[in-house]
Design a protein around this motif. Structure first.
Motif, PDB file in Angstrom:
ATOM      1  N   LYS A   1       0.749  -1.085  -0.144  1.00 46.98           N
ATOM      2  CA  LYS A   1      -0.028   0.117  -0.109  1.00 46.98           C
ATOM      3  C   LYS A   1       0.919   1.275  -0.099  1.00 46.98           C
ATOM      4  O   LYS A   1       1.764   1.463   0.687  1.00 46.98           O
ATOM      5  CB  LYS A   1      -0.904  -0.064   1.098  1.00 46.98           C
ATOM      6  CG  LYS A   1      -1.865   1.235   1.184  1.00 46.98           C
ATOM      7  CD  LYS A   1      -2.766   1.143   0.053  1.00 46.98           C
ATOM      8  CE  LYS A   1      -3.730   2.343   0.167  1.00 46.98           C
ATOM      9  NZ  LYS A   1      -4.566   2.584  -1.189  1.00 46.98           N
ATOM     10  N   SER A   2       0.717   2.144  -1.042  1.00 43.73           N
ATOM     11  CA  SER A   2       1.374   3.388  -1.126  1.00 43.73           C
ATOM     12  C   SER A   2       0.448   4.523  -1.296  1.00 43.73           C
ATOM     13  O   SER A   2      -0.697   4.342  -1.695  1.00 43.73           O
ATOM     14  CB  SER A   2       2.197   3.597  -2.274  1.00 43.73           C
ATOM     15  OG  SER A   2       3.346   2.407  -2.407  1.00 43.73           O
TER      16      SER A   2
ATOM     17  N   SER B   1      -2.416  -1.312  -2.997  1.00 43.15           N
ATOM     18  CA  SER B   1      -1.947  -0.845  -4.464  1.00 43.15           C
ATOM     19  C   SER B   1      -1.372  -1.945  -5.116  1.00 43.15           C
ATOM     20  O   SER B   1      -1.769  -2.017  -6.456  1.00 43.15           O
ATOM     21  CB  SER B   1      -0.694  -0.123  -3.835  1.00 43.15           C
ATOM     22  OG  SER B   1      -1.101   1.155  -3.195  1.00 43.15           O
ATOM     23  N   SER B   2      -1.240  -3.299  -4.307  1.00 42.45           N
ATOM     24  CA  SER B   2      -1.038  -4.523  -5.195  1.00 42.45           C
ATOM     25  C   SER B   2      -0.811  -5.659  -4.128  1.00 42.45           C
ATOM     26  O   SER B   2      -0.910  -5.487  -3.113  1.00 42.45           O
ATOM     27  CB  SER B   2       0.287  -4.408  -5.933  1.00 42.45           C
ATOM     28  OG  SER B   2       1.420  -4.060  -5.129  1.00 42.45           O
TER      29      SER B   2
END
Length: 253
Positions: free
Chosen positions: A12-13, A57-58
């Protein structure tokens, strides 16, 4: 044995800030797992991803073999993922019996408002009320079940929040700092309740109280700067010099 809860390369960004980095977490059925780390390590961000408050985020999140990465929080709850919060989120004007019964009715019917006190008078569902009372008794709240929640001692309120989560009959229970704000004299009661939670429920405990962590957890993951530093048994974590340096301190017993 397949994991009950699992993350794969979870990231997570926020802009250029990476808050969680390639986190691979795995909880088997019945796990007693603790997640620890210094302030700012990304623990709450990770929990918010697990519960659907934040979208990763991924990476991916799996619950009992099902990919739940894209599911909203309420659908994750219905599939068996429940949580408590650092700051309790209760209904101050309801009694514990009313609140837990409301959650049970919501679980069974899916169309009741937790804020509508009339349900308690209108449903007259003895089965749900009896289940709620039994759950409150298990969590040492039976003597307080008819008092308004706002009148309960803070430690009792944390136990009630746990009761509300358990009323969902979760497969996985995420406990986000259950001892936060609990007076020292009430922490032993909290630990005793944790020890008696149903063995079939997988529990992930996020906590700063190291005494509670090391007495409860069978396995511990240390998160630092959003990434996993190390995972292991309590003995392995206590003896790891990297953990002592970044978190536990040299004088940890």
């Amino acid at each position: 044995m397949k994991p009950m809860l699992q993350t794969t390369d979870l990231c997570k960004s926020f802009g250029g800030l990476k808050v969680t980095q390639s986190v691979n977490l795995s909880l088997e059925a019945g796990a007693r797992h603790a997640l620890i780390g210094p302030n700012g390590a990304g623990k709450t961000t990770l929990i918010n991803q697990l519960t659907g408050v934040l979208r990763p985020s991924s990476g991916a999140i799996w619950l009992d073999g099902e990919d739940i990465t894209a599911l909203p929080p309420y659908k994750r709850a219905r599939r068996g993922l429940a949580r408590t919060f650092q700051i309790n989120s209760l209904f101050p004007h309801l009694t514990p019996l009313e609140a837990v019964t409301a959650v049970i009715c919501e679980r069974e019917q899916g169309n009741l408002s937790l804020l509508d006190r009339r349900f308690f008078k209108l449903t007259r569902r003895r089965k749900e009320i009896d289940e709620a009372h039994a759950l409150l008794e298990r969590l040492n709240l039976a003597d307080d079940c008819q008092r308004q929640t706002r009148e309960l001692a803070y430690g009792k309120q944390r136990l009630l929040e746990m009761a509300l989560a358990l009323a969902l009959r979760p497969k996985v229970l995420l406990l986000d700092e259950p001892a936060a704000g609990v007076p020292e004299g009430e922490s032993d009661e909290l630990l005793a309740v944790l020890a008696e939670l149903p063995q079939e429920i997988s529990i992930l405990l996020i906590e700063h109280d190291m005494s509670l962590v090391f007495r409860f957890a069978q396995r511990i993951t240390v998160l630092v700067s959003g990434a996993e530093l190390v995972s292991g048994t309590p003995a392995e974590i206590a003896g790891d010099p990297r953990v002592q340096e970044v978190y536990l301190g040299k004088h940890h017993d």
